[in-house]
Design a protein around this motif. Structure first.
Motif, PDB file in Angstrom:
ATOM      1  N   SER A  78       0.834  -1.204   0.000  1.00  0.00           N
ATOM      2  CA  SER A  78       0.000   0.000   0.000  1.00  0.00           C
ATOM      3  C   SER A  78       0.867   1.252   0.000  1.00  0.00           C
ATOM      4  CB  SER A  78      -0.928   0.001   1.212  1.00  0.00           C
ATOM      5  OG  SER A  78      -1.861  -1.061   1.138  1.00  0.00           O
ATOM      6  N   TYR A  81      -3.981   0.379  -7.069  1.00  0.00           N
ATOM      7  CA  TYR A  81      -4.326  -0.590  -6.048  1.00  0.00           C
ATOM      8  C   TYR A  81      -3.978  -1.982  -6.555  1.00  0.00           C
ATOM      9  CZ  TYR A  81      -8.512  -1.030  -8.993  1.00  0.00           C
ATOM     10  OH  TYR A  81      -9.367  -1.205 -10.045  1.00  0.00           O
ATOM     11  N   HIS A 116      -3.732  -0.418  -1.313  1.00  0.00           N
ATOM     12  CA  HIS A 116      -4.326   0.835  -1.788  1.00  0.00           C
ATOM     13  C   HIS A 116      -3.749   1.937  -0.902  1.00  0.00           C
ATOM     14  CE1 HIS A 116      -7.320   4.032  -2.365  1.00  0.00           C
ATOM     15  NE2 HIS A 116      -7.588   3.448  -3.525  1.00  0.00           N
TER      16      HIS A 116
END
Length: 605
Positions: free
Chosen positions: A200, A215, A226
């Motif tokens: 992420s 993502y 994400h």
């Protein structure tokens, strides 16, 4: 046709460049402006698709840049641990290897060795990445450990496994494992784990750089990474967005982007599917690409951005048409300046090359740098060539270097026999002269002395063959022929004696020892030309005449041990001299290597 007539018919390069560049600017600019509207839709579709493809290529490269090093690290460390010389039973040694490998792979959170009995040794990086801890535990009761062990027992290469939830860490782990075998026998496996939180963070970095949100999903459904998943509190607020992403992709991903240019399609790493969705009253365009080499179900990388960004190029297109006419006028002005900027250094190079062709290097100035890269490269190349030629003329006699440049002497010159005159010089008592000098002072002394002698040789048309310590070897009659080589060599010897006398007066006045010089000169047949092995040749002379000249120089030790200058000639050299030189017979001498005595004369100075 005369040279003057050819010059009258030629066109200056500045004018030619102005005409050529100006015509091209007018043709290209005018054509673009005329065809802009007709081709805009096709152009934007092609460019837009290509931008999207390249954006996804960048995202894929970055994601793979996180995953592939982990696999390579596992394979590399796995091969090390599988080596027969490595003691797997020494868990401290295994822990040291894991700690070092983990330190060099910052994207890996945990590196674990598991033996065939499901006993684990793990190197685990803390959440801040500041320290690495070693953990040992029994995994025989873990279903996850048993599943991984079963998969590795049948594997012959590294494999990506299912997501693993580790209670002691902050997230689930993407993992890749490698079986350890020795002589076909299974000894356990090595596994690396990457936290989804770290992925992420990578997605957040991509968002900052590319301006698009990226993502990572598992099987197109569950979102693993994400920017909003870096912090848990942000994940809660983004849950609606995650649902919209997955739902919109499942329902609307019916358009597959392909490169508008079929010949360029191979540049894309893979196909990209597009979809659109609305979230929080804003329209977005989304893109997804599947990665099929990280286990099953496949990982997928996605990106989305404001739909406004996708349509913005169309508006820019009309703006570009409006300013195109202005750019066209500016381009013509730049073309005029550029033609003059390019022509000036070319004329300078042309004049410099003409001087270099005559080896007139002292009067050739270096080219100044230019803001134009190619012209600046030309200036640098010219200056390097000039420096190389100056160095070349330093190591090679100026006359010989000039003939090389003119093509008279080259690597293909065949050796031939000529009658030449050879001279050897040497400093008498050099050892005592150099006592008390350091290395730099000795080098300066020799260089100054040999420079003085070299000027005398070159001033009489001679060629310096080589320097041998404080000694010099030169010859007359090659590469250019000479009517009386003996007289030229003797003139050089007389000049050396005069220069040495003046130099000794300065040395004595400075409290230094005077220099005594021995000179030997002999005339006879020699082989002259390119001598040596391919890739390393010298233009030099070979033959017994060289040996005799050297023996005559050495004979000066016996003839007169205290003279300032002793110049000994062979009878072969003396026979070619006119009455301008005063010679004194010294008698017949048996020279080393000669069966017959040689008649030796002394040149009076």
């Amino acid at each position: 046709m005369t040279r003057q007539a050819a010059q009258r018919r030629s066109i200056p390069i500045s004018r030619l460049l102005l005409i050529a560049v100006g015509s091209l600017v007018l043709l290209a600019g005018g054509s673009v402006l005329l065809l802009l509207r007709a081709t805009s839709e096709h152009l934007l579709l092609k460019v837009g698709n290509r931008v999207l493809l390249r954006t996804m290529d960048v995202v894929e490269i970055v994601v793979r840049g996180q995953l592939d090093p982990a696999q390579l690290q596992v394979e590399s460390v796995g091969r090390m641990l599988s080596a027969p010389k490595f003691d797997l039973s020494n868990r401290d040694q295994v822990a040291d290897v894991l700690r070092g490998a983990l330190a060099s792979t910052p994207q890996v959170r945990m590196l674990t060795y598991c033996d065939s009995g499901l006993q684990f040794v793990s190197a685990v990086r803390d959440a801040d990445g500041d320290s690495i801890a070693i953990d040992r535990y029994d995994g025989s009761g873990s279903e996850t450990a048993q599943s991984l062990d079963a998969m590795m027992r049948s594997a012959d290469a590294a494999r990506w496994g299912e997501l693993i939830a580790v209670e002691t860490l902050d997230r689930t782990l993407l993992n890749v494992s490698y079986p350890l075998r020795r002589d076909g026998e299974y000894h356990g496996f090595l596994a690396a784990g990457l936290t989804t939180r770290e992925m992420s963070r990578v997605a957040a970095n991509i968002q900052d750089v590319l301006g698009v949100s990226t993502y990572l999903t598992l099987g197109g459904g569950r979102i693993l990474a994400h920017p909003a998943l870096v912090d848990d509190d942000r994940a809660e607020s983004a849950s609606g967005l995650f649902q919209q992403l997955t739902d919109s992709h499942d329902q609307n991903a019916t358009v597959t982007i392909r490169d508008a240019d079929p010949d360029d399609a191979a540049d894309a790493l893979g196909e990209v599917e597009t979809f659109e969705f609305t979230y929080d009253k804003h329209d977005y365009a989304g893109f997804v690409r599947s990665l099929h080499d990280y286990g099953e179900p496949p990982l997928a990388i996605g990106a989305y951005c404001s739909a406004e960004l996708v349509h913005a190029p169309m508006r820019l297109l009309y703006t570009a048409g409006a300013i195109g006419f202005v750019v066209l006028a500016v381009a013509l002005a730049i073309a005029a300046w550029l033609s003059r900027a390019v022509a000036k250094p070319i004329r300078r190079v042309s004049a410099g090359v003409a001087q270099i062709g005559q080896l007139d290097l002292n009067d050739v100035g270096e080219m100044a740098s230019s803001p134009l890269r190619e012209v600046d490269d030309l200036a640098r190349s010219f200056n390097r060539m000039l420096a190389a030629l100056r160095a070349f003329s330093t190591y090679v006699p100026h006359k010989l270097a000039n003939l090389v440049v003119q093509g008279v002497v080259g690597a293909s010159v065949a050796s031939e026999e000529r009658e030449l005159t050879v001279m050897f010089t040497d400093i008498a008592g050099f050892t005592s002269l150099s006592e008390g000098m350091n290395a730099v002072e000795v080098a300066d002394f020799i260089n100054e002395h040999l420079t003085m002698l070299a000027q005398c040789v070159e001033g009489t048309g001679g060629t310096i063959d080589k320097y041998i310590g404080d000694a010099l070897m030169a010859f007359w009659g090659a590469p250019q022929r000479m009517e009386n080589t003996s007289a030229a060599a003797c003139h050089a010897a007389v000049l050396m004696a005069q220069r040495l006398k003046d130099d000794n007066q300065r040395r004595v006045a400075a409290g230094k020892q005077p220099i005594r010089l021995r000179i030997g000169i002999h005339t006879g047949p020699l082989v002259v030309g390119n001598i040596g092995a391919p890739g390393r040749i010298n233009y030099t002379v070979v033959g017994d005449t060289v040996n005799v000249a050297q023996r005559l120089e050495s004979l000066g030790k016996q003839v007169d041990t205290g003279a300032e200058v002793v110049i000994l000639l062979s009878a072969a050299t003396a026979d070619q001299l006119a009455g301008e030189f005063v010679l004194h017979p010294e008698g017949e001498f048996q020279l080393r290597g000669k069966q017959r005595d040689v008649s030796v004369l002394r040149l009076q100075v």
